[in-house]
Structure formats: structure tokens, C-alpha cells
Design a protein around this motif. Sequence first.
Motif, mmCIF file in Angstrom:
data_model
loop_
_atom_site.group_PDB
_atom_site.id
_atom_site.type_symbol
_atom_site.label_atom_id
_atom_site.label_comp_id
_atom_site.label_asym_id
_atom_site.label_seq_id
_atom_site.Cartn_x
_atom_site.Cartn_y
_atom_site.Cartn_z
ATOM 1 N N PRO A 67 -13.849 4.908 -25.630
ATOM 2 C CA PRO A 67 -14.374 6.248 -26.556
ATOM 3 C C PRO A 67 -15.951 6.396 -26.458
ATOM 4 O O PRO A 67 -16.383 7.446 -26.380
ATOM 5 C CB PRO A 67 -13.640 6.071 -27.761
ATOM 6 N N VAL A 68 -16.452 5.152 -26.587
ATOM 7 C CA VAL A 68 -17.968 5.202 -26.809
ATOM 8 C C VAL A 68 -18.754 5.649 -25.399
ATOM 9 O O VAL A 68 -19.508 6.632 -25.311
ATOM 10 C CB VAL A 68 -18.693 3.824 -27.101
ATOM 11 N N ILE A 69 -18.259 5.344 -24.164
ATOM 12 C CA ILE A 69 -18.575 5.860 -22.961
ATOM 13 C C ILE A 69 -18.475 7.142 -22.828
ATOM 14 O O ILE A 69 -19.249 7.914 -22.477
ATOM 15 C CB ILE A 69 -18.009 4.828 -21.741
ATOM 16 N N VAL A 70 -17.035 7.536 -22.996
ATOM 17 C CA VAL A 70 -16.710 9.243 -23.127
ATOM 18 C C VAL A 70 -17.805 9.918 -23.751
ATOM 19 O O VAL A 70 -18.232 11.001 -23.432
ATOM 20 C CB VAL A 70 -15.331 9.161 -23.269
ATOM 21 N N ALA A 71 -18.034 9.471 -25.181
ATOM 22 C CA ALA A 71 -18.853 10.061 -26.111
ATOM 23 C C ALA A 71 -20.233 10.340 -25.591
ATOM 24 O O ALA A 71 -20.981 11.335 -25.698
ATOM 25 C CB ALA A 71 -18.852 9.662 -27.542
ATOM 26 N N CYS A 72 -20.746 9.112 -24.768
ATOM 27 C CA CYS A 72 -22.145 9.274 -24.135
ATOM 28 C C CYS A 72 -21.995 10.194 -23.220
ATOM 29 O O CYS A 72 -23.204 10.837 -22.736
ATOM 30 C CB CYS A 72 -22.286 7.826 -23.458
ATOM 31 N N LEU A 73 -21.146 10.416 -22.249
ATOM 32 C CA LEU A 73 -21.001 11.400 -21.305
ATOM 33 C C LEU A 73 -20.751 12.664 -21.870
ATOM 34 O O LEU A 73 -21.776 13.791 -21.355
ATOM 35 C CB LEU A 73 -19.658 11.167 -20.273
ATOM 36 N N PHE A 74 -20.153 13.138 -22.734
ATOM 37 C CA PHE A 74 -20.111 14.132 -23.643
ATOM 38 C C PHE A 74 -21.511 14.537 -24.201
ATOM 39 O O PHE A 74 -22.076 15.823 -23.925
ATOM 40 C CB PHE A 74 -19.026 14.343 -24.542
ATOM 41 N N GLY A 75 -22.043 13.606 -24.521
ATOM 42 C CA GLY A 75 -23.459 13.755 -25.538
ATOM 43 C C GLY A 75 -24.504 14.174 -24.429
ATOM 44 O O GLY A 75 -25.272 14.774 -24.890
ATOM 45 N N LEU A 76 -24.517 13.628 -23.241
ATOM 46 C CA LEU A 76 -25.487 13.863 -22.092
ATOM 47 C C LEU A 76 -25.436 15.234 -21.411
ATOM 48 O O LEU A 76 -26.400 15.926 -21.393
ATOM 49 C CB LEU A 76 -25.572 12.675 -21.073
ATOM 50 N N VAL A 77 -24.105 15.617 -21.270
ATOM 51 C CA VAL A 77 -23.902 17.123 -20.921
ATOM 52 C C VAL A 77 -24.261 18.034 -21.924
ATOM 53 O O VAL A 77 -24.869 19.275 -21.701
ATOM 54 C CB VAL A 77 -22.312 17.183 -20.278
ATOM 55 N N TYR A 78 -23.940 17.761 -23.133
ATOM 56 C CA TYR A 78 -23.905 18.812 -24.333
ATOM 57 C C TYR A 78 -25.005 18.294 -25.189
ATOM 58 O O TYR A 78 -24.953 18.331 -26.617
ATOM 59 C CB TYR A 78 -22.779 18.944 -25.290
ATOM 60 N N TYR A 79 -26.231 17.932 -24.853
ATOM 61 C CA TYR A 79 -27.182 17.161 -25.599
ATOM 62 C C TYR A 79 -27.900 18.185 -26.452
ATOM 63 O O TYR A 79 -28.300 19.084 -25.842
ATOM 64 C CB TYR A 79 -28.226 16.443 -24.707
ATOM 65 N N ASP A 80 -27.730 17.629 -27.811
ATOM 66 C CA ASP A 80 -28.614 18.679 -28.872
ATOM 67 C C ASP A 80 -28.540 20.233 -28.701
ATOM 68 O O ASP A 80 -29.484 20.892 -28.905
ATOM 69 C CB ASP A 80 -30.270 18.335 -28.418
ATOM 70 N N ILE A 81 -27.228 20.653 -28.777
ATOM 71 C CA ILE A 81 -26.813 21.890 -28.814
ATOM 72 C C ILE A 81 -26.294 22.283 -30.163
ATOM 73 O O ILE A 81 -25.818 23.507 -30.350
ATOM 74 C CB ILE A 81 -25.885 22.338 -27.578
ATOM 75 N N GLY A 82 -26.015 21.349 -31.136
ATOM 76 C CA GLY A 82 -25.151 21.893 -32.182
ATOM 77 C C GLY A 82 -25.855 22.669 -33.095
ATOM 78 O O GLY A 82 -25.344 23.101 -33.899
#
Length: 599
Positions: free
Chosen positions: A356-371
Motif C-alpha cells: 500500500p505504501v508503494i501504491v500510495a507513492c505512485l498515486f502521490g507522484l501522479v496527483y502531487y500537491d493537488i489537494g
Amino acid sequence: MANNRPTSNSDGIDIEFTDVSYSVNVWTPGKIFRPEKKKILQNVSGKFLKNQSYAIIGCSGSGKSSLLNFVSGYKTTGYKGSININGKPRRREVFLKRSSYIMQDDHLQPYLTILESMEIASKLRYCVMKLDVYQQVIIKRILENFKLTEKQNTLARNLSGGECRRLSIAMELIRNPKVMFFDEPTTGLDMASANKVVSVLRDLAKSGRTIICTIHQMTASHLNLFDVLYILSPTGQCIYRGQSSQLLNYLSSIGLHCPLHHNPADYVIEVSCGEYGDYIDSLVECADNGKSNSWCEEKQDQSVSEEAVLNENFTVETYRQKRSSRFFHELRVLIRRTMLISSRDSELINIRLFAPVIVACLFGLVYYDIGNNGLYTRDNVTLLYFCVTYIVFLSAYSMSIKFPLDFLLMRLEHFNQWYSIKSYYACLTIMDLPIQITSTGLFCLVLYVMSGQPFELFRFVLFSLMFILTGLLSQATGMLIAILFKSFLMNAIVISLILLPTTMFAGIMLRISDTPKMYTWIYDISMLKHSVQGILHSVYGFKRADMECPEIYCPNRSPSSVLQNFSMSENIFWISAIYITGIFVCLKICTYMVLKKKL
């Protein structure tokens, strides 16, 4: 054979079964809705007496294992017939406490050593957390008799087939059972290992126990080591019950003569298959389908003493009185065993924690700082939706894969009275809970920070809480399905059929306002919709200030407009949390009840 406590003749068990029948449904092409009944056993009878070793032999499909399962009490559904223990109707609850069943496949904990396996079995047997000198001496004597002392510190996964078989028997001797059942104990072993196992069985019978085995291929040397043979025909009928030394005389009385230098066991099976003519009816009639005692030695005393009956009743009452205290003791021992195994077999735990941490990193890189960017609110909502969907499927599939791997071992240990279902289920829940919470929490932490969600502690807590509750609910769903079907393929299909519709009615891909009114009620019961709504409110609800927006026209600058756009403006976070928790508790209760029913 030395063991923990000698078994006297008055303490042994005689088993008598009468007119046992068993049939199964067979589906054939063109008759899907009208299955045919195939008879496995046909009104067979017989006796298994103490101080003797019995071998049930026959060709494949003759019903050897089916008969063993019924007599042992391992399976009772679909059977007809009666069983008496020491002349009285069998009470299964009492009988299981005085018997043990060793299956063909050695179901051992692969990451425990021989000594650890014996010690844990002894702790469960004696209800202690630390073994005294007497109990340690018992273990030492059993290991010496089974020639396992030199390898007592070897993991079970590194043992040979014969050593695993002997360890399975040794662990059951801790309980000092009066009756022991073995399903094909020599199958898969070389001749030397098979000879050792059969010799052990003969010694156990001499110590006052009743030893009953099924043998797939019996050698001539093994034939003489068993006291009594029980031979089944391909039609599921008994064609011989008597002393192994009298087999050739029995066949000769019917006009069948075993060729010189031919294995009598192989010969009688060939006869039952019709290779020398049709003698099945004659053999069944001569053996009276197992009722005839003509070829068995008479036993001097087959009556049960009053003292034995009282001891039997006392065992039940004592067990009932100590049931509550045993539960907590068994739970402690099982938790320690699970922790020890997990420390040596951490691969699955590491995958569950770090995937889950690896998947979260992938999501975070693609959607970086959009919140916190008003231009990307739609993307942010999509991100949160896909993340909760990922947790749902990951939790469900991980449990549906893990549980069937442990089910067979758990079923055998529970059947042999090592522990109660309640103890095992409580241990499984307690030990898996920290892993599930930790893995989901790490996923939320990485995702929350990298995607730039609002840095407010209470929002992160609510965000993580909803993800954790959703993961636990999905995990409970996967476990229930795994118990119901126990097939990886069926588990995958059923989980997909249950979870995929919830992704449709989550309120994101198909908005509530765009859904036909006849289907809107589904949103009220959809687990994923409640989860998504709670997560969106943890991010956009609770009077959050307007978001940053680099452009002049920004329709989704206001968090409330985002919630309104998805028809989720009503803040029901705690209602959703309670709803998901309630379903989780109901599923855990249902899972326990189904598990208890299955066993």
C-alpha cells in the motif's frame, strides 16, 4: 512404545458400527437438475477393538476414507448407520476428546521446530503457559521413541516425509488418545520410512489403543504387522474382516488360491476388481458385509466398567466447567504461536504493509500537491475514490487468499480438540487487526501528505479512520466468502460480484443526481458510498476555508460547492462511520457462525 501415560485394557475403547451407508450426488451432462446418486458405502458393518491395529484396504474409490471419516466423527453429513462405543451409542462430543485423526497430508506449522510444536501441543493439552519437569520428560520420551531427538531444533518445513509423519503422530500422543485414526499413513513414503511408521502403529496398539488406518498400497511385509484387515470392494461392501494371518485361508475357503510369491493384499484387491472372475457376491455373503466374526479372534472382555463410564461423564462436566478459563489460556498460547510464526515467515506481512505504501507513492507522484488547488478538485475527488476502491479490493482479496491456506490445518487441530473455534477466531482477529490498521494507516499518511490535502490533524484522523473502517469491513467480507467457498477461483468471482456494484453506486463515477430515482435507494445501503462521503467530508467538510485558485474563474473554489456537486453536502460522517462499523460487527458474527457450522 513409551508415552505420557500407559493405557490399561479397562481404559480402552471398542468401536462397533452397523449398516453404514454413504452416497454422493454426481452431476452428468444433460442431467444438471437431476443428479444421480452414487453409493460409496453399502450397509457395511464391523468392529474395531482395543489392543489391535486395523488396516482398511481396497481399490481406489472403494470408500476407505469415507468409512474412516464417519467412524472417526470427522464427517457425519450424508451418512446412515449407527456407531456404538463400548456397547453404548456414541456421543460425539465425548468421543472426540478421546480420539485423534492424522490425515494423509501432514498438516504441520512449517515455521515451528519439532520441539516447539511438541511444547505448544503440550501447553494446549495441560492448560499451562510454562511446562514443568514432568511434562518436559514426557516430550523427551516421545521424541526418543520416534527417533526425532536429533532433529528437535529443525523446522518442520525442512523435515523428510517420514519425519513429518512421525511428528504428526507424536504431537497427538501428547493428548494420550485411546483411539487413533490414520488416513493412508504410508502414502508418499519410501519403504524404510513406511516400515518405521507401521512399526510405530503396531507398538501403539500394543499399549492398549485402538489403531485404525486406511492403506492404499499394502506390501507383504506390512500385511503381517497389522492385526486385523477390513477389505472393501469397489461397490463399497465388506468382503473380509478378520486376522491378517487368516486372509489366505479365507480366500481358499471360497476357492481362490493366491499364486506363490504374490502379495496377498494385491491379490485380494485384484479379486475384488473382477480380474479372476465375479466373486464379489460370494465374498460379501461370506463376510456378511462385515458382520461375520468367523475370522476374528474372540476378545475375552469387551464390557465397559462402571468406572470408565463415570470417568467419561466426569470428563464432559469438567470440560464444561473449565471452558471459560480454557478460552483465555488457549488464546494466549495461540497468540504466542502466531507471533513466533510471523517472526519467521514475514513475507506476507511485509507485502501487506509495504505494497500500500508503494501504491500510495505512485498515486502521490501522479496527483502531487493537488489537494488545495481549486482547479483540480475533480481530479482530487477521483484520486480519493480510486484509493478507497484500492483499499476495498486489497483487503478483501488478501484475506480470501490467506485464510484458505490455514483452514485445513485449523480444521484438523480443532477436530483433534487442540483448541476451540472461539479461541482460534479471536486469535485470528486480534493478530490481524494491527496489520490491517498499520498498512492502511501508512497508506493514508503517504497519500495525504503527497497529494497536498489540508494539513489539519483532525482532518487526517477522520480521513484515516474512514479508510481503516472501510478496509476492515472489506476484509471481513473477504473472510466470510473464503469460508463459504474455500476455492481461490470462486472467491475471486464472488468478491468481484459483490464489490464491483458498490463501486458503481459510490456517487462518484455515477453521481446521485444523475441516477434514475428507482435506483437511488441503493446509495443509502452502499458501503462504498458511505465511505466516500465520509472521506470527502474529512477533506472538504467541517467548514473548510476556500481553496487556492490561480485563475480568476474557479467554480470549485468553495469546498461546499464540491460536496454539493456530488450530492453529498449533508455531513453524516459519524452516521457513516457507525453504519460501516455495524456492518463490520455483523459480518464478523456471521463469519464465526458460518465457521462453526462448517466445522
